[in-house]
Design an enzyme around this catalytic site. Structure first.
Site, PDB file in Angstrom:
ATOM      1  N   PRO A 267      36.451  43.187  47.175  1.00  0.00           N
ATOM      2  CA  PRO A 267      37.228  43.334  45.953  1.00  0.00           C
ATOM      3  C   PRO A 267      38.654  42.828  46.121  1.00  0.00           C
ATOM      4  CG  PRO A 267      36.111  45.378  46.544  1.00  0.00           C
ATOM      5  CD  PRO A 267      36.022  44.462  47.713  1.00  0.00           C
ATOM      6  N   GLU A 268      38.999  41.847  45.344  1.00  0.00           N
ATOM      7  CA  GLU A 268      40.374  41.389  45.290  1.00  0.00           C
ATOM      8  C   GLU A 268      40.908  41.789  43.925  1.00  0.00           C
ATOM      9  OE1 GLU A 268      41.559  37.850  47.149  1.00  0.00           O
ATOM     10  OE2 GLU A 268      39.644  37.511  48.135  1.00  0.00           O
TER      11      GLU A 268
END
Length: 277
Positions: free
Chosen positions: A8-9
């Site tokens: 997850p960015e």
DNA sequence: ACGCCCTCCTGTTGGC
DNA sequence: TGCCAACAGGAGGGCG
């Protein structure tokens, strides 16, 4: 490669926030149940007692932290690199790596799953921006402050590579490994270049590229690697838009040159030696 | 102040 | 076929 999950960015966190906001905003927390407190930081034993009965006032995001506003404080949720939040009916059987549930008065639960347990859950009272985890963070990429002059100025004073500068959360937040490579490709700048060699024009292209790549990823719901799913179970489609990330040995989508992979500070970097200078 | 390395964790992969 | 080390990575912490 071990990226079976979302990594997850910023776009994945924002996608998660948008997905869960309608389910949690205005709801009351009936209970927090912690099955596995040993995350990146141990979830405090007294957290369930602090949260029970509180109304959720809204959601937000700072860097890759998902913020859940409560009447008397703010929850800071980090997804680490393999975490996800799902909205599910209460009573849904747990699966491996389900670590906590927020039971809502709607009869739904907000369930956190994270195989690698790099995620975290903190509770801040008062201004969440003063919390130690948030206080030192740099501007958001979409802040007006993150402009060509800002990037050029900080880059000039650095001995590190331009990719390291992009990924330094004290300089600009939210740019992780995938989007650093992608933004540098779009800006036509080689990731290994010394940050101090960046021209004013390149800094301008890079600011635009970072914003473009992040906003496009948000628009399509993040990057699908193996089995990334948002809160409603829909996969993200940004993977299809990747120009260089995880494309080593393949033809550049712009010029056909073979895309290269190099290691910078122990992290994989991808670039096209023809398109990027 | 800065840059680099280590650490946490586990599923997947590749080499023998 | 099976075992096991290497690898992936966000980001705080520590060290030089």
């Amino acid at each position: 490669m071990g990226n079976y999950s979302a990594m997850p960015e910023l776009p994945e966190v924002e996608t998660t926030r948008r997905g869960l906001a309608p389910h949690v905003s205005g709801r009351r927390i009936a209970a927090l149940t912690v099955y596995e407190p040993r995350l990146r930081w141990r979830v405090p034993d007294d957290l369930p007692a602090k949260l029970a009965g509180q109304r959720i006032t809204g959601t937000g995001r700072r860097a890759k932290y998902l913020l859940i506003g409560l009447e008397s404080g703010t929850l800071l949720v980090h997804l680490g690199m393999s975490g996800n939040l799902r909205v599910l009916p209460a009573g849904t059987p747990r699966i491996a790596h389900d670590h906590y549930d927020l039971l809502l008065d709607s009869g739904k639960i907000l369930r956190f799953n994270d195989p690698r347990r790099f995620g975290s859950l903190h509770y801040a009272t008062g201004d969440p921006g003063r919390h130690p985890l948030l206080a030192e963070l740099a501007p958001e990429p979409f802040d007006a402050q993150f402009d060509p002059d800002y990037l050029w100025r900080i880059a000039r004073g650095r001995r590190a590579s331009i990719k390291q500068v992009l990924m330094n959360s004290r300089l600009v937040v939210g740019v992780g490994n995938i989007y650093a490579s992608e933004a540098l490709f779009r800006a036509r700048v080689r990731p290994g270049r010394g940050a101090r060699s960046l021209t004013r024009e390149e800094a301008g292209r890079l600011v635009k590229a970072v914003r473009a790549v992040l906003s496009m990823a948000i628009r399509v719901g993040g990057t699908t690697l193996r089995d990334y799913v948002g809160t409603d179970g829909e996969p993200g489609y940004f993977r299809q838009k990747l120009y260089v990330y995880e494309r080593a040995g393949k033809a550049c989508r712009v010029c056909g040159t073979v895309v290269r992979r190099v290691t910078q500070q122990g992290r994989s970097t991808y670039y096209c030696p023809t398109c990027q200078r």
